[in-house]
Scaffold this active site. Structure first.
Site, PDB file in Angstrom:
ATOM      1  N   SER A 129       5.183   6.200   4.083  1.00  7.93           N
ATOM      2  CA  SER A 129       4.009   5.337   3.981  1.00  7.93           C
ATOM      3  C   SER A 129       3.891   4.461   5.219  1.00  7.93           C
ATOM      4  O   SER A 129       4.899   4.071   5.825  1.00  7.93           O
ATOM      5  CB  SER A 129       4.203   4.452   2.749  1.00  7.93           C
ATOM      6  OG  SER A 129       3.389   3.317   2.812  1.00  7.93           O
ATOM      7  N   TYR A 154       8.948  -1.920  -2.385  1.00  2.00           N
ATOM      8  CA  TYR A 154       8.354  -0.578  -2.272  1.00  2.00           C
ATOM      9  C   TYR A 154       8.504  -0.052  -0.844  1.00  2.00           C
ATOM     10  O   TYR A 154       9.009   1.052  -0.607  1.00  2.00           O
ATOM     11  CB  TYR A 154       6.864  -0.602  -2.680  1.00  2.00           C
ATOM     12  CG  TYR A 154       6.155   0.645  -2.243  1.00  2.00           C
ATOM     13  CD1 TYR A 154       6.370   1.854  -2.910  1.00  2.00           C
ATOM     14  CD2 TYR A 154       5.322   0.664  -1.122  1.00  2.00           C
ATOM     15  CE1 TYR A 154       5.765   3.024  -2.476  1.00  2.00           C
ATOM     16  CE2 TYR A 154       4.718   1.815  -0.683  1.00  2.00           C
ATOM     17  CZ  TYR A 154       4.936   2.994  -1.365  1.00  2.00           C
ATOM     18  OH  TYR A 154       4.359   4.157  -0.918  1.00  2.00           O
ATOM     19  N   LYS A 158      10.843   3.170   1.059  1.00  2.00           N
ATOM     20  CA  LYS A 158      10.371   4.219   1.972  1.00  2.00           C
ATOM     21  C   LYS A 158      11.183   4.192   3.274  1.00  2.00           C
ATOM     22  O   LYS A 158      11.540   5.237   3.813  1.00  2.00           O
ATOM     23  CB  LYS A 158       8.877   4.061   2.244  1.00  2.00           C
ATOM     24  CG  LYS A 158       8.005   4.320   1.020  1.00  2.00           C
ATOM     25  CD  LYS A 158       8.160   5.749   0.504  1.00  2.00           C
ATOM     26  CE  LYS A 158       7.408   6.021  -0.781  1.00  2.00           C
ATOM     27  NZ  LYS A 158       7.703   7.349  -1.367  1.00  2.00           N
TER      28      LYS A 158
HETATM   29  C1  WQD Z   1      -6.968  -2.332   1.329  1.00  2.00           C
HETATM   30  C2  WQD Z   1      -7.716  -3.577   1.778  1.00  2.00           C
HETATM   31  C3  WQD Z   1      -7.062  -5.596   0.627  1.00  2.00           C
HETATM   32  C4  WQD Z   1      -8.519  -4.435  -3.304  1.00  2.00           C
HETATM   33  C5  WQD Z   1      -1.595   0.038  -0.086  1.00  2.00           C
HETATM   34  C6  WQD Z   1      -0.091   0.018   0.031  1.00  2.00           C
HETATM   35  C7  WQD Z   1       0.358   0.901   1.147  1.00  2.00           C
HETATM   36  C8  WQD Z   1      -0.191   2.301   0.991  1.00  2.00           C
HETATM   37  C9  WQD Z   1      -1.664   2.268   0.841  1.00  2.00           C
HETATM   38  C10 WQD Z   1       1.246   3.687  -0.376  1.00  2.00           C
HETATM   39  C11 WQD Z   1      -6.815  -4.798   1.918  1.00  2.00           C
HETATM   40  C12 WQD Z   1      -8.498  -5.238   0.329  1.00  2.00           C
HETATM   41  C13 WQD Z   1      -8.207  -4.435  -1.968  1.00  2.00           C
HETATM   42  C14 WQD Z   1      -9.492  -5.358  -3.779  1.00  2.00           C
HETATM   43  C15 WQD Z   1      -9.780  -6.166  -1.551  1.00  2.00           C
HETATM   44  N1  WQD Z   1       0.273   2.928  -0.203  1.00  2.00           N
HETATM   45  N2  WQD Z   1      -8.826  -5.270  -1.101  1.00  2.00           N
HETATM   46  N3  WQD Z   1     -10.097  -6.171  -2.872  1.00  2.00           N
HETATM   47  O1  WQD Z   1      -2.753  -2.806   0.507  1.00  2.00           O
HETATM   48  O2  WQD Z   1      -3.747  -1.583   2.524  1.00  2.00           O
HETATM   49  O3  WQD Z   1      -2.141  -0.453   1.090  1.00  2.00           O
HETATM   50  O4  WQD Z   1      -2.015   1.383  -0.234  1.00  2.00           O
HETATM   51  O5  WQD Z   1       2.083   4.024   0.354  1.00  2.00           O
HETATM   52  O6  WQD Z   1       1.707   0.927   1.159  1.00  2.00           O
HETATM   53  O7  WQD Z   1       0.307  -1.306   0.308  1.00  2.00           O
HETATM   54  O8  WQD Z   1      -4.401  -0.892   0.198  1.00  2.00           O
HETATM   55  O9  WQD Z   1      -6.456  -0.450  -1.042  1.00  2.00           O
HETATM   56  O10 WQD Z   1      -4.872  -2.250  -1.886  1.00  2.00           O
HETATM   57  O11 WQD Z   1      -6.188  -2.657   0.184  1.00  2.00           O
HETATM   58  O12 WQD Z   1     -10.357  -6.948  -0.780  1.00  2.00           O
HETATM   59  O13 WQD Z   1      -9.807  -5.428  -4.987  1.00  2.00           O
HETATM   60  O14 WQD Z   1      -8.678  -3.914   0.774  1.00  2.00           O
HETATM   61  O15 WQD Z   1      -6.912  -6.976   0.764  1.00  2.00           O
HETATM   62  O16 WQD Z   1      -7.297  -5.540   3.007  1.00  2.00           O
HETATM   63  P1  WQD Z   1      -3.245  -1.582   1.118  1.00  2.00           P
HETATM   64  P2  WQD Z   1      -5.488  -1.523  -0.735  1.00  2.00           P
END
Ligand code: WQD
Length: 342
Positions: A129, A154, A158
């Site tokens: 990841s 998490y 990885k």
């Molecule tokens: C994306 C952006 C949030 C939800 C995660 C894991 C990472 C990988 C991919 C597995 C961020 C913003 C989100 C919401 C928002 N997974 N957001 N409102 O955190 O980049 O990554 O998934 O390996 O390890 O950490 O993904 O989709 O949660 O967030 O504003 O309701 O969207 O703050 O900027 P993230 P995400």
């Protein structure tokens, strides 16, 4: 009879899309090991509708080593490779329950790699990841960036997983050939609408929440912070279509098979190389699907990184992979799936 590929976590989001690519684009048969702890069995029926091919399903927790070995024994002479997806993957949950994450993600990896060694299955792909890069300060990020302190248990599992595999190749006899694929932000679903992201718990990513807000399943989409140092103040991520990620596994497997039989470990980023802000994703979703997404800016979410996107040159060089789907495609297919299923 054709050879088998073992897919762990085959009923999950990336696992199911990878099964589809393998069944549609290769002659391998698939053995899927999944205990449906965070996925549904009907996914296999939909995969059958999509591919007209049956898979072998083993309902098993990979932490149960004895059962794992017993169940794979009958097939062991005909297994060409293993793709190991099964893991717990929620960052906030891992902060709440770190030992559960360390125990599950590390034990299952140790058991499946021991199986590979025991039955002499040389080709192995590990789901890693972009979270291994932690709070990275500059993008695009390349694979040789030194890994920082992890920002969640998490992400730590990885990092540890990669390190264990990297060590093992020097120690293992028979040889092991391994790719760790570092996924950026997988979104979207298979264009057929038959498979997509549908965990039983922790559906908390940006795109699923956009869909739920558009469907009024939640009152508004909360946008976590608009005071970052980016063009519109919201964080930047590298969103990548899940079918592009899935197909990379087919190419990685084929590459491993062409390699000589000496041990090998390498890591590869799977991202588009393009970063989009949260607001850009929302706007693109609204335009392509012609639907409003009610949203509200709220405070920053703990643990969020300001901006991260991939340098994906190595994927092209090493396995000949280039992403095909645009952000519009990702959000269109995500909506097609989500509006029926969420
Ligand atoms: C994306 C952006 C949030 C939800 C995660 C894991 C990472 C990988 C991919 C597995 C961020 C913003 C989100 C919401 C928002 N997974 N957001 N409102 O955190 O980049 O990554 O998934 O390996 O390890 O950490 O993904 O989709 O949660 O967030 O504003 O309701 O969207 O703050 O900027 P993230 P995400």
């Amino acid at each position: 009879m054709n050879e088998y590929i073992i897919i762990t976590g085959g009923a999950g989001y990336i696992g199911s899309h990878t099964i589809a690519e393998i069944l549609l684009k290769t002659n391998y048969q698939v053995i899927s090991i999944d205990n449906f702890s965070n996925s549904y069995e009907f996914v296999y029926e939909n995969l059958f509708q999509l591919t007209h091919k049956k898979i072998i399903s083993i309902n098993l927790d990979l932490c149960n080593k004895q059962k794992l070995f017993e169940q794979i024994e009958p097939y062991h002479k005909k297994i060409a490779g293993i793709i190991h997806f099964a893991a717990f993957k929620s960052v906030p949950e891992s902060v709440e329950k770190p030992l559960m994450y360390y125990h599950n993600n590390i034990t299952s990896l140790l058991n499946i790699i021991e199986l590979a060694i025991h039955f002499n299955i040389p080709n192995f792909i590990f789901s890693s990841s972009c979270s291994v890069y932690g709070d990275i300060k500059s993008s695009p990020v390349t694979e040789n960036t030194p890994l920082p302190q992890p920002i969640s248990p998490y992400a730590h599992t990885k990092q540890i997983g990669e390190q264990i595999l990297d060590q093992l190749i020097h120690l293992s006899n028979p040889p092991l050939k391994i790719f760790a694929l570092r996924y950026f932000n997988p979104v979207g679903s298979h264009p057929s609408g038959l498979i997509g992201e549908l965990p039983k718990y922790n559906l908390t990513g940006l795109v699923p929440n956009i869909i739920r807000a558009a469907l009024h399943k939640i009152p508004v989409l909360q946008v976590f912070g608009n005071d970052y140092n980016t063009k519109d103040g919201t964080p930047i991520r590298d969103y990548i279509h899940v079918s592009d990620i899935a197909y990379a596994h087919v190419l990685a497997l084929q590459k491993l098979q062409t390699k000589s039989s000496s041990s090998f470990f390498d890591v590869i980023n799977l991202g588009t190389g393009k970063g989009f802000t949260v607001l850009e994703v929302i706007k693109t979703f609204e335009n392509i699907n012609q639907i409003k997404v009610p949203y509200q800016i709220v405070g920053r979410r703990h643990g969020d990184v300001e901006a991260i996107y991939a340098n994906n040159d190595k994927a092209l060089q090493e396995i000949g992979w280039k992403p095909e789907y645009s952000l519009e495609d990702m959000l269109k297919t995500a909506w097609k799936w989500g509006k029926e299923r969420y």
